[in-house]
Every structure is written in C-alpha cells, then in structure tokens.
Design an enzyme around this catalytic site. Sequence first.
Site, PDB file in Angstrom:
ATOM      1  NE  ARG A  35       0.177   2.190  -9.587  1.00 58.65           N
ATOM      2  CZ  ARG A  35      -0.720   3.133  -9.365  1.00 58.65           C
ATOM      3  NH1 ARG A  35      -0.955   4.047 -10.279  1.00 58.65           N
ATOM      4  NH2 ARG A  35      -1.398   3.160  -8.251  1.00 58.65           N
ATOM      5  N   GLY A 355       0.174   4.609  -2.839  1.00 59.00           N
ATOM      6  CA  GLY A 355       0.118   6.068  -2.792  1.00 59.00           C
ATOM      7  C   GLY A 355       1.355   6.668  -2.159  1.00 59.00           C
ATOM      8  N   GLY A 378      -6.067   3.736  -3.201  1.00 60.46           N
ATOM      9  CA  GLY A 378      -7.503   3.680  -2.892  1.00 60.46           C
ATOM     10  C   GLY A 378      -8.042   2.264  -2.853  1.00 60.46           C
TER      11      GLY A 378
END
Length: 397
Positions: A35, A355, A378
């Site tokens: 990330r 995820g 999500g």
Amino acid sequence: MKTVDQCDFKDKKALIRVDFNVPLDKDFTITDDKRMRAALPTITKILNDGGSVILMSHLGRPKGGPEEKYSLKHILADLSKMLNVEVQFADDCIGAQATDKAKDLKAGQVLLLENLRFYKEEEKGDKEFAGKLAKLGDVYVNDAFGTAHRAHASTSIIAQFFPAEKYFGYLMAEELKNAEKINNNADKPFTAIMGGAKVSDKILLIESLLEKVDNLIIGGGMAYTFAKAQGGEIGTSLLEADRMELCLELLEKAKAKGVNLLLPVDTVIADKFDNEAEKKNVDAGQIPADWMGLDIGPKSVALFAEVIKNSKTLLWNGPMGVFEMANFEQGTRAIADAVVAGTKENDAFSLIGGGDSAAAIAKFGLEEEVSYVSTGGGALLEYMEGKELPGVKAIND
Ligand code: AMP
C-alpha cells in the site's frame, strides 16, 4: 476524471489522504508494504513539480485516542527510504505542531501526520475536524482507494474545503479504471470466483454479479452453507444457518439468468481446525459429523480451473479454503495458478480483489502474473455492488 495530472503543484502544499494501513509485526516491522509503494507515484509527481507533501492516513483500529502500537511513526524510516527524502513527522494530526510543520514545509519536503483515527471525529466524518486538517494544505488529493467506501473526515468530508483544488491520485485513478473495466466493459466469458468465510458479507456482490457474469464459482467457507441448503451433510464446517434460504434463492436466480453457478463437488476435510489435523477428501455434502471442510478438493479444482482458463475476464475475491494453513492452501493455490494461466494463455483480464485474495496471491508470489491486484477490499466490493463510493463522489462533485 480529475487526477493530479491536471494540476501543477509548483509551490503548492498537497494534502494527500493515503492508505498506509499496513500490517506490522510485534516489533513494528512492516510485513507488507504494497500500500505504501502504491502511493509513491502520486507523491513523486508532486515533489517533481516543485510542490511539498503532507501525508495523512489511518493505521489499524485505535479506539478513538492515541495508542502506541498504532502510531504511524513506526513506518517513518521505511517511508523515508522509499522516497529518498527524510520525511518529517507531526505527532498529532491537528494542533500547533502539525500547523507549524506544515507552514514551514519547503518544496520537495514531506510531512507525515500521526494516525487520523486517534480522533474519533475522523470516522464520524466530523466537519470541524475535517476543516482543521484542510487548513494544513493548499490542494487536496485522495489516493486512498482502500478507504474510499467510508465517508470519513479525511476521505470525503474534507473535499468540500477544496472546491476547485481536489484531485484523484494515480492509485485511485488506476483502481477505478480497473474496477470500471470489470463493472461495465467485461469481455466475455466473464467469470467471478467468490470465496472467503461468509455468504452474508458477499450477498449484495453475488446478486449484482449475477446480472453480469457468465460463470460464478463459489468456494471457501461460504460454499458449505450452500451445500447444507441443498440437503448435504457438512459436519462442523462453517455454516450460516439463517442464510440457507438465501442460498437457494441465489441458485434459482442464477438458473433464471442463465448464469453457470459452480459449487465445489468435493472437499478436503479435517478432524480439527489445525494445520496438523488429520485430513481426507470426500464428495461435497458427505462430510461426517465432527469433521470440517477446510479446502476445495481436486475434482473441484479441475472443474473450476477449466472454466477459469477459458474466460476472458476474471474477478477473484476470497480464498477457496483456509490458505493461511499450508496443509489447506492447495485449492486456493491451484485457483491462483488457473487465474495466472487464463491471464497469460488466454489473454484474460484478471482483477484480484483486495483483502485475503490479495494476501493469497502475494503468498504464492503471483502478484506480477495477474492483470491487477486491488489495494481495496471493502471498497472494491462496494464499487462492484454498484454503490457510489463517498471518497470518489467527494472529488467528482
Ligand atoms: P473473507 O474475509 O470473507 O474473504 O474470508 C477470508 C477467510 O476465510 C480466510 O481467513 C480463510 O481462512 C477463511 N476461510 C476460507 N475457507 C474456509 C473454510 N472452509 N473454513 C473456515 N474458514 C475459511
């Protein structure tokens, strides 16, 4: 789409919402920096323009006040190394220190603010808090796809303080482009592979996918609720008894829409939830009492892989079994291999939902072998469900 490419950041202070919610081990060493790496192009572009950068993020789930283990200072050294710039740190995301450090920031310099979620106002989407953050920069950039489905102060509310100076970062733009490709422009045959623990988490997505896909493969823990609903024996496998009726409805809906819905035909069972458990293969719906299904079996792998390899678009969300345990990772690994084969040999576009699917692909070292691995769990699911993400809307408005 309004991206950072439309702005010259010379002498501007860019306030960037990034998603630096990276996993840390007990010694605060980052175990997966994907990330952070994903946000580098946006930061670099702004610095190269002659601007300065103020980074804001959350980390973990603090309970609304400072907690040492969730301090973003743990990632400071790695971030400095990645950017080749000594990143400064404000140990409070608002207040005098953050204001002073932001004010003194020169072109080419970077300031990281302490965890936004040390204030409960962040998740509440508090306007006053958003206004205090907004004062730190001249331009607002959102590059945090992982939290774009939240209407938090820093992801959405803050944008109203920058009516003319708000942009998507490169990561956001790339994520949206790839998600859109699947949502509205998927080449056929389109196959979605769904797994993971619960049906209840993914109902809306399954329903929306039934409108679009040719094949829907369901594996992982959620497949056992389908098996039980169809009259099978599932022992002590994961079950959401209150969703059995829904599973039957989804099967009916798939039939009515002409969607080829595939469930596992066999399963790897264990006598306990443990990597060292005794294990064997049985047909689906034939699990003895006291045994639990922890992976899909070889016949299911063959069935699923055939469909996957012949698809032109692949969306994968959720593992086929408990891939975290080496003895129950085979099904997930085989499906990952099939997705790679489809991508390479059949020129398919493959999007891996964030995820646990992203974690599985990373575990198998296949991140570079698929078309795109999303950084959003999500957020991607909600986008695919057809919802407008607050973080996206805030920039577009
Ligand atoms: P989700 O967050 O819903 O995508 O679920 C991911 C989790 O589901 C992973 O941690 C897997 O270990 C777990 N999982 C997948 N298959 C099973 C299974 N058969 N039994 C229990 N847990 C499972």
